[in-house]
Design a protein around this motif. Structure first.
Motif, short mmCIF file in Angstrom:
data_model
loop_
_atom_site.label_atom_id
_atom_site.label_comp_id
_atom_site.label_asym_id
_atom_site.label_seq_id
_atom_site.Cartn_x
_atom_site.Cartn_y
_atom_site.Cartn_z
N UNK A 427 0.83 -1.21 0.00
CA UNK A 427 0.00 0.00 0.00
C UNK A 427 0.86 1.26 0.00
N UNK A 428 1.97 1.21 0.73
CA UNK A 428 2.87 2.36 0.76
C UNK A 428 3.42 2.67 -0.63
N UNK A 429 3.75 1.62 -1.37
CA UNK A 429 4.31 1.84 -2.71
C UNK A 429 3.24 2.36 -3.68
N UNK A 430 1.96 1.95 -3.50
CA UNK A 430 0.89 2.34 -4.42
C UNK A 430 0.13 3.58 -3.97
N UNK A 431 0.54 4.19 -2.86
CA UNK A 431 -0.23 5.28 -2.26
C UNK A 431 -0.46 6.45 -3.23
N UNK A 432 0.56 6.86 -3.96
CA UNK A 432 0.44 8.03 -4.84
C UNK A 432 -0.27 7.70 -6.15
N UNK A 433 -0.01 6.53 -6.71
CA UNK A 433 -0.52 6.21 -8.04
C UNK A 433 -1.90 5.54 -8.00
N UNK A 434 -2.14 4.70 -7.00
CA UNK A 434 -3.42 3.95 -6.95
C UNK A 434 -4.04 4.09 -5.55
N UNK A 435 -4.63 5.20 -5.26
CA UNK A 435 -5.21 5.42 -3.92
C UNK A 435 -6.33 4.45 -3.58
N UNK A 436 -7.14 4.03 -4.55
CA UNK A 436 -8.23 3.10 -4.25
C UNK A 436 -7.69 1.74 -3.80
N UNK A 437 -6.70 1.23 -4.55
CA UNK A 437 -6.08 -0.05 -4.17
C UNK A 437 -5.40 0.07 -2.80
N UNK A 438 -4.82 1.28 -2.59
CA UNK A 438 -4.16 1.48 -1.29
C UNK A 438 -5.15 1.38 -0.15
N UNK A 439 -6.33 2.03 -0.26
CA UNK A 439 -7.34 1.95 0.80
C UNK A 439 -7.82 0.52 1.00
N UNK A 440 -7.97 -0.21 -0.13
CA UNK A 440 -8.39 -1.61 -0.03
C UNK A 440 -7.36 -2.45 0.74
N UNK A 441 -6.09 -2.24 0.41
CA UNK A 441 -5.03 -2.98 1.11
C UNK A 441 -4.98 -2.62 2.59
N UNK A 442 -5.20 -1.33 2.90
CA UNK A 442 -5.19 -0.91 4.30
C UNK A 442 -6.35 -1.54 5.07
N UNK A 443 -7.56 -1.59 4.44
CA UNK A 443 -8.70 -2.21 5.09
C UNK A 443 -8.45 -3.70 5.35
N UNK A 444 -7.89 -4.39 4.34
CA UNK A 444 -7.58 -5.82 4.52
C UNK A 444 -6.55 -6.02 5.63
N UNK A 445 -5.57 -5.13 5.66
CA UNK A 445 -4.54 -5.23 6.70
C UNK A 445 -5.15 -4.99 8.08
N UNK A 446 -6.06 -4.00 8.17
CA UNK A 446 -6.71 -3.73 9.45
C UNK A 446 -7.54 -4.92 9.93
#
Length: 618
Positions: A427-446
């Motif tokens: 998610x850290x690597x995709x934060x700037x380019x793919x914010x939607x995927x980043x939020x999805x990854x953060x939710x799964x991690x949570x």
């Protein structure tokens, strides 16, 4: 002003000097008697009286709580027919021979005949210088003769008992009032029987005295002496066996708690009277003191040459005289201890312990005492070995539980956390380019972190002390019942019967697990409105019973289901019962409720402390 206490060694020395003094006086009395011997034509009568005297002296009659030899009637007749010299020499000689046959210490061998010789000499000397009123009539002859008999008997009784009482008071071993009373009452019984025979002697005194009349007159007394001696031997052996059974039974029941030490101490004296005792056990090739009492000098452990002399011993070793031969651990005992028995504790040809007992007098251990000590050591070996095996089993169960929790953390929490970390890094690597995927990854991690947090809490709960460890079995059951009552509309009754005893942590845990499993099954499946719980501490067993008024079930179908579903409650309860060698019984029928009974053998389960807690000694 308080007088200084005389040391045990000094008292032992004073007793020795006194016994030597009496022995010298006795020898002088015997030598003096030899110089006053006169030939007698009645040699057959003398031999008959000597034989009867020897039998009654060798086979004492049990009387009240002691035993005594009814010898005075023979001594008095011998005195009347042959004079005091024959009586002193023969009586002292018989006592000397009997003490030698019993293999008693030298000072006892010399003292016992000497005290009898001195008592007879002094009693006759006082009697001969006492004016007894003589009345010239047939009746007065009886009174005069019987009065002489009574006076002679009284003097002999007082002098003889006084000599013995003095040595018992001087020696370091306690001479309590109870022992004095028991000994005095026993000797008074001897006096009463001797008086009855004395009365018959003078009542029949006008008749002719020959070998046959003496034989038939005294044979009942000799026969009674022989008969009661056999009965007494059998009774003492029965008492010893009962005491041995009692001590082994009690020790086996309480071997896991410090209470067994007091049990052992209180009952061991019924088997053999000793002044010092030590019990050693071998753990990891190191000999340690498990228990000690009396006149001992305890140390930390056994090493060096003494260790080598303990190892491999299979049979009892007896040291009857410390002066002549030293034992393996003499330095652990006070110097006034003279006789020792080393009895190995052997299991399956392996020496796991050593029971060592000591007495303050040399050559004081008799064969039956040695056999009893050896038998007790073997029984103790089984009990101690059982405790070691149970401890190893408990340690293995704890280790398996720890490994299970460790595997659970490794396979569960650790993997989940690793996955969550990897997703967060992505998610850290995709934060700037793919914010939607980043939020999805953060939710799964949570979600994974929340799951990990729950698993960590469960692991922490499992690592906390078990309810039974914190408050005990009965209190843990009560608290669990209160929690269930708050959540469900079920009536409970909890009854505790018998005297509660502390149990080992493993036993309490398994009992509580079975109770919880039964309770959970009842809540889920039974539709019960009432549950009765019984915890009964019986003499040989502990019983846990859970009874409900629910719908019941088919036990056969439940067992079939258990084969296909390994998590089914009945299997869990069976496994828990097997761990503590318990019997699980389930009585149920459809529509008639369920009655679950767990019967746990009490032997080997009491405790709550390890064997190491007993090392402090007595």
């Amino acid at each position: 002003m308080k007088l200084p206490e005389v040391s045990s060694q000094k008292r032992e020395n004073y007793a020795k000097f006194y016994m030597i003094f009496i022995s010298v006086l006795g020898c002088a009395a015997v030598v003096n008697a030899f110089f006053h011997l006169e030939p007698t034509p009645k040699i057959t009568i003398l031999l008959l009286l000597t034989a009867f005297l020897a039998i009654t002296e060798y086979y004492p009659i049990p009387l009240l709580r002691g035993s005594t030899s009814i010898t005075f009637p023979f001594i008095f007749v011998m005195y009347e027919l042959f004079g005091i010299s024959y009586s002193i020499i023969i009586y002292a000689g018989i006592a000397l021979a009997i003490n030698i046959l019993h293999q008693r210490p030298l000072r006892i061998i010399l003292f016992n005949p000497a005290q009898l010789a001195v008592s007879l000499f002094l009693a006759e000397y006082i009697l001969s210088h006492t004016n007894v009123v003589q009345v010239q009539s047939s009746t007065s002859n009886f009174i005069s003769g019987f009065s002489t008999y009574i006076l002679f008997l009284t003097l002999f009784f007082i002098i003889n008992n006084l000599i013995v009482d003095i040595v018992l008071l001087i020696r370091p071993q306690p001479y309590t009032f109870y022992l004095f009373k028991t000994k005095t009452l026993t000797e008074l019984g001897n006096v009463v029987i001797s008086l009855l025979y004395g009365a018959m002697i003078f009542y029949l005194g006008n008749r002719k005295i020959d070998e046959f009349s003496l034989f038939f007159f005294f044979s009942p007394l000799v026969a009674v002496s022989l008969l009661y001696s056999v009965i007494s031997t059998l009774r003492n052996e029965k008492k010893r066996l009962n005491a041995l059974f009692e001590i082994t039974t009690r020790v086996n029941k309480k071997i896991h708690s410090t209470e067994w030490i007091e049990t052992f101490k209180n009952t061991f004296s019924q088997i053999v009277d000793v002044q010092a005792i030590m019990m050693w056990v071998k753990e990891n090739d190191v000999w340690k003191i498990l228990y000690y009492d009396g006149r001992v000098i305890p140390k930390d452990e056994l090493t060096g040459e003494a260790l080598a002399r303990f190892d491999g011993k299979k049979e009892p070793i007896v040291y009857q005289d410390r002066v002549k031969k030293l034992g393996p651990i003499d330095e652990f005992f006070k110097k006034d201890m003279k006789a020792f028995v080393y009895s190995p504790m052997v299991v399956e040809d392996e020496t796991i312990g050593m029971l060592v007992v000591a007495k303050s007098r040399s050559r004081s251990f008799e064969d039956d005492e040695i056999h009893s000590i050896a038998t007790l050591a073997n029984q103790l070996a089984i009990a101690v070995n059982s405790r070691i095996l149970i401890e190893e089993k408990e340690k293995r169960i704890v280790l398996e539980e720890r490994n299970r929790i460790a595997r659970g953390i490794h396979d569960g929490v650790a993997q989940t956390l690793a996955g969550a970390v990897m997703k967060l890094e992505t998610a850290e690597r995709k934060f700037d380019r793919h914010p939607d995927e980043t939020r999805k990854l953060i939710r799964e991690s949570m979600d994974k972190l929340r799951l990990s947090l729950r698993e960590v809490r469960e692991s922490i709960y499992e690592l906390r002390p078990y309810p039974t460890e914190r408050v005990g079995l009965s209190t843990a059951i009560e608290k669990r019942i209160e929690i269930v009552k708050d959540e469900y509309d079920i009536k409970f009754s909890f009854d505790i019967r018998g005297q509660e005893v502390p149990l080992s942590p493993m036993v309490e845990k398994e009992l509580f697990d079975i109770f919880q499993e039964s309770l959970q099954n009842t809540i889920k499946h039974a539709q019960a409105t009432k549950i009765e719980v019984l915890l009964s501490y019986q003499k040989e067993h502990i019983i846990l019973k859970i009874k409900d008024n629910g719908v019941g079930f088919s036990l056969f179908q439940a067992m079939v289901k258990a084969q296909n579903n390994p998590h089914f409650g009945i299997l869990n309860m069976n496994d828990a019962a097997e761990k503590i060698n318990a019997t699980l019984q389930i009585d149920t029928k459809e529509g008639l409720g369920t009655d679950i009974t767990l019967t746990v053998p009490k032997m080997g389960l009491e405790g709550g402390s390890t064997i190491d807690q007993a090392y402090a000694g007595g």
